[in-house]
Design a protein around this motif. Structure first.
Motif, PDB file in Angstrom:
ATOM      1  N   GLU A  14       0.697  -1.183  -0.005  1.00  0.00           N
ATOM      2  CA  GLU A  14      -0.095  -0.101   0.128  1.00  0.00           C
ATOM      3  C   GLU A  14       0.943   0.996   0.051  1.00  0.00           C
ATOM      4  O   GLU A  14       2.061   1.217   0.713  1.00  0.00           O
ATOM      5  N   THR A  15       0.324   2.116  -0.695  1.00  0.00           N
ATOM      6  CA  THR A  15       1.372   3.574  -0.801  1.00  0.00           C
ATOM      7  C   THR A  15       0.683   4.513   0.343  1.00  0.00           C
ATOM      8  O   THR A  15      -0.378   4.851   0.270  1.00  0.00           O
ATOM      9  N   ARG A  16       1.400   5.124   0.943  1.00  0.00           N
ATOM     10  CA  ARG A  16       1.069   6.118   1.863  1.00  0.00           C
ATOM     11  C   ARG A  16       1.895   7.513   1.627  1.00  0.00           C
ATOM     12  O   ARG A  16       2.739   7.637   1.116  1.00  0.00           O
ATOM     13  N   ALA A  51      -2.664   2.145   4.619  1.00  0.00           N
ATOM     14  CA  ALA A  51      -1.862   3.159   4.661  1.00  0.00           C
ATOM     15  C   ALA A  51      -2.467   4.145   5.086  1.00  0.00           C
ATOM     16  O   ALA A  51      -1.719   5.138   5.625  1.00  0.00           O
ATOM     17  N   CYS A  80      -1.822  -4.441   6.289  1.00  0.00           N
ATOM     18  CA  CYS A  80      -0.975  -4.665   5.276  1.00  0.00           C
ATOM     19  C   CYS A  80       0.627  -4.474   6.045  1.00  0.00           C
ATOM     20  O   CYS A  80       0.722  -3.737   7.164  1.00  0.00           O
ATOM     21  N   TYR A  83       4.680  -0.924   3.084  1.00  0.00           N
ATOM     22  CA  TYR A  83       4.323   0.457   2.506  1.00  0.00           C
ATOM     23  C   TYR A  83       5.285   1.012   1.730  1.00  0.00           C
ATOM     24  O   TYR A  83       6.514   1.027   2.132  1.00  0.00           O
ATOM     25  N   ARG A 122      10.628   1.046   0.033  1.00  0.00           N
ATOM     26  CA  ARG A 122       9.295   0.338   0.336  1.00  0.00           C
ATOM     27  C   ARG A 122       9.691  -0.193   1.774  1.00  0.00           C
ATOM     28  O   ARG A 122      10.814  -0.947   1.794  1.00  0.00           O
TER      29      ARG A 122
END
Length: 305
Positions: A14-16, A51, A80, A83, A122
């Motif tokens: 997941e991208t934060r 995220a 998750c 990140y 990551r």
């Protein structure tokens, strides 16, 4: 561009927004309330709940709400484990960061070092509940951000090292190289180096400190040789968390009421201020033999690691 030790399908990522971006926003004095509202909505109804929760964790910690922030982090890791930090640049290097699920100042803040670059970060969070996956993400470099000066992390760092021993990618902050640098151990190994002065440091449990305060036996303890004032901080703490300068036994009792940790480092206080009253600490990083100045501080506590 990058390669892993074993071909595999990519795990969930997941991208934060990331800690660096949120910290910069907070340091500018900007209102984070609109961001919080969006993140709360995403945490409840969005496809990337983890995220959103991880960014909420960072914001709460920036606001001084450590317990609430760590709770958000715990919830995020249930969603998750990996990140990616948001970036608009086309990546030309993949860094896999191994971090511990602790307060945001505890892991080495590599995100601040590579922000606004073409390096893709990551972060894989590891704990007793979240072990190293059998197959890792594709990566060019592994960076171990998890701290070594914490009893709970030492055994886990050794597991990380053993798991990565067969990989042919570079490992920065190699766990075996950083274990053994506890504050009370470093003074024994490096304190005899000519020209190096390190504060004498002892480790003490909460129980021992309380007993000595109650029985008034501080003067006969090993800590008495530190003199006054002295510095106290929790074992495993970073970024100045609960770091204080004390002068009397009574102040220790008051400090323990404010701080709930179980183990502490107590060090002599070295007054290294200049004639103008400022305390200067210069940090220099050497890359391929070339020195790069990083930062300096102006008082005894600011910038403490």
């Amino acid at each position: 561009m990058s390669a892993s030790a074993t071909p595999h399908s990519s795990p969930r990522i997941e991208t934060r927004l990331g800690t660096a971006e949120l910290t910069r926003t907070a340091m500018k004095g900007l209102d984070l309330s609109p961001v919080v509202a969006e993140l709360e909505e995403a945490a409840n109804n969005g496809p990337a709940r983890g995220a959103a929760l991880m960014d909420l964790s960072a914001i709460e910690q920036l606001r001084g709400n450590l317990e609430r922030g760590l709770r958000y982090q715990e919830l995020a890791l249930r969603q998750c484990q990996i990140y990616e930090t948001l970036s608009t640049a086309e990546p030309d290097l993949d860094v896999l960061v191994l971090a511990a699920p602790i307060h945001m100042g505890g892991n080495t803040p590599i995100e601040f070092l590579i922000a606004n670059t073409s390096i893709r970060q990551r972060t894989l969070y590891l704990s007793e509940e979240h072990q190293l996956p059998e197959k890792l993400l594709e990566h060019d470099v592994i960076f171990v951000a998890a701290p070594s000066d914490n009893d709970q992390n030492r055994g886990h760092l050794e597991k990380i090292y053993e798991s990565l021993d067969s990989f042919d990618r570079p490992i920065l902050n190699n766990p075996r190289a950083i274990v053994g640098f506890e504050r009370d151990e470093l003074v024994l190994s490096a304190g005899q180096v000519p020209g190096v002065r390190l504060p004498e440091t002892f480790r003490a449990s909460r129980t021992d400190l309380i007993a000595r305060c109650v029985s008034k036996t501080w003067s006969t303890s090993p800590f008495a040789k530190l003199g006054a004032p002295f510095i106290i901080r929790p074992v495993g703490s970073h970024a100045g968390r609960d770091l204080e300068k004390l002068s009397t036994v009574e102040e220790i009792a008051e400090y323990l009421q404010r701080c709930s940790d179980d183990d502490f480092f107590i060090s002599s206080f070295i007054d290294h201020s200049s004639d103008d009253g400022l305390f200067r600490k210069y940090r220099i990083i050497f890359v391929d033999g070339r020195p790069f100045p990083c930062h300096m501080k102006s008082d005894w506590k600011r910038g403490s690691s």
